[in-house]
Motif scaffolding. Structure first.
Motif, PDB file in Angstrom:
ATOM      1  N   PHE A  43       0.721  -1.218   0.249  1.00  0.00           N
ATOM      2  CA  PHE A  43       0.143  -0.080   0.056  1.00  0.00           C
ATOM      3  C   PHE A  43       0.828   1.367  -0.169  1.00  0.00           C
ATOM      4  O   PHE A  43       0.731   2.121  -0.755  1.00  0.00           O
ATOM      5  N   PHE A  44       1.964   1.202   0.843  1.00  0.00           N
ATOM      6  CA  PHE A  44       2.596   2.461   0.901  1.00  0.00           C
ATOM      7  C   PHE A  44       3.653   2.922  -0.371  1.00  0.00           C
ATOM      8  O   PHE A  44       3.909   4.140  -0.786  1.00  0.00           O
ATOM      9  N   SER A  45       3.893   1.895  -0.909  1.00  0.00           N
ATOM     10  CA  SER A  45       5.105   2.076  -2.246  1.00  0.00           C
ATOM     11  C   SER A  45       3.814   2.663  -3.267  1.00  0.00           C
ATOM     12  O   SER A  45       4.185   3.370  -4.166  1.00  0.00           O
ATOM     13  N   SER A  46       2.492   2.156  -3.325  1.00  0.00           N
ATOM     14  CA  SER A  46       1.671   2.568  -4.565  1.00  0.00           C
ATOM     15  C   SER A  46       1.147   3.874  -4.003  1.00  0.00           C
ATOM     16  O   SER A  46       0.677   4.842  -4.808  1.00  0.00           O
ATOM     17  N   VAL A  48       2.904   6.042  -2.477  1.00  0.00           N
ATOM     18  CA  VAL A  48       4.073   7.166  -2.933  1.00  0.00           C
ATOM     19  C   VAL A  48       3.853   7.430  -4.403  1.00  0.00           C
ATOM     20  O   VAL A  48       4.285   8.641  -4.763  1.00  0.00           O
ATOM     21  N   ILE A  49       3.495   6.536  -5.386  1.00  0.00           N
ATOM     22  CA  ILE A  49       3.513   6.696  -6.536  1.00  0.00           C
ATOM     23  C   ILE A  49       2.105   7.674  -7.021  1.00  0.00           C
ATOM     24  O   ILE A  49       2.208   8.415  -7.992  1.00  0.00           O
ATOM     25  N   ILE A  50       1.205   7.385  -6.322  1.00  0.00           N
ATOM     26  CA  ILE A  50      -0.106   8.076  -6.754  1.00  0.00           C
ATOM     27  C   ILE A  50      -0.267   9.352  -6.094  1.00  0.00           C
ATOM     28  O   ILE A  50      -0.879  10.450  -6.551  1.00  0.00           O
ATOM     29  N   SER A  51       0.423   9.639  -4.856  1.00  0.00           N
ATOM     30  CA  SER A  51       0.313  10.868  -4.226  1.00  0.00           C
ATOM     31  C   SER A  51       0.485  12.240  -4.694  1.00  0.00           C
ATOM     32  O   SER A  51      -0.146  13.337  -4.591  1.00  0.00           O
TER      33      SER A  51
END
Length: 160
Positions: free
Chosen positions: A3-6, A8-11
């Protein structure tokens, strides 16, 4: 992918969309207020011209009754009815830009000009020497009402 890596990409996309949305909303609102203010200034100018014409007319009529032939407004054309119609029309055309306080002041002025119309109708039916009533007070009162209207509108624009 967790969840955190996705996130970071979407934020960055989410924050960019949010920032552009808020900028658009507040920019549009500010532009609308600016246009409204510009139109209020033009509206005020139109009303101020008509009310100033009424003031000049009243000063001229006072000069006539006081025998002051050297007044710059001694020989103005028109009547109270003419000025009443002009102010009523310009108020009606620009009512969207007026507050309730300025509308009320202009309505009172228009109603007070009726006294001038009645006095002028009476004067027209009499000879100048047979007029027992002092009409100066009607013109003086209308001058005060006109000044009050202009000051209310001027203060509402924040130009004091």
């Amino acid at each position: 992918m967790d969840f955190f890596s996705s996130f970071v990409i979407i934020s960055p996309f989410i924050s960019a969309a949010l920032a552009s949305s808020l900028t658009y909303i507040f920019g549009t609102r500010a532009k609308r207020k600016e246009l409204l203010y510009q139109n209020r200034i033009e509206s005020f100018k139109q009303i101020a011209i008509r009310v100033s014409e009424l003031k000049k007319y009243c000063i001229g009529q006072l000069a006539v009754y006081q025998g002051n032939e050297f007044s710059p407004f001694y020989e103005l054309e028109g009547s109270g009815l003419t000025h009443r119609g002009a102010i009523a029309n310009i108020t009606e055309y620009n009512q969207i830009f007026l507050t309730s306080k300025s509308k009320k002041a202009l309505e009172n002025l228009i109603n007070n000009i009726s006294m001038i119309c009645n006095a002028e109708l009476y004067i027209a039916s009499q000879s100048f020497d047979d007029i027992p009533v002092d009409h100066n007070s009607i013109y003086e009162y209308t001058l005060k009402q006109a000044d009050l209207c202009l000051s209310i509108i001027y203060n509402e624009l924040g130009l004091d």
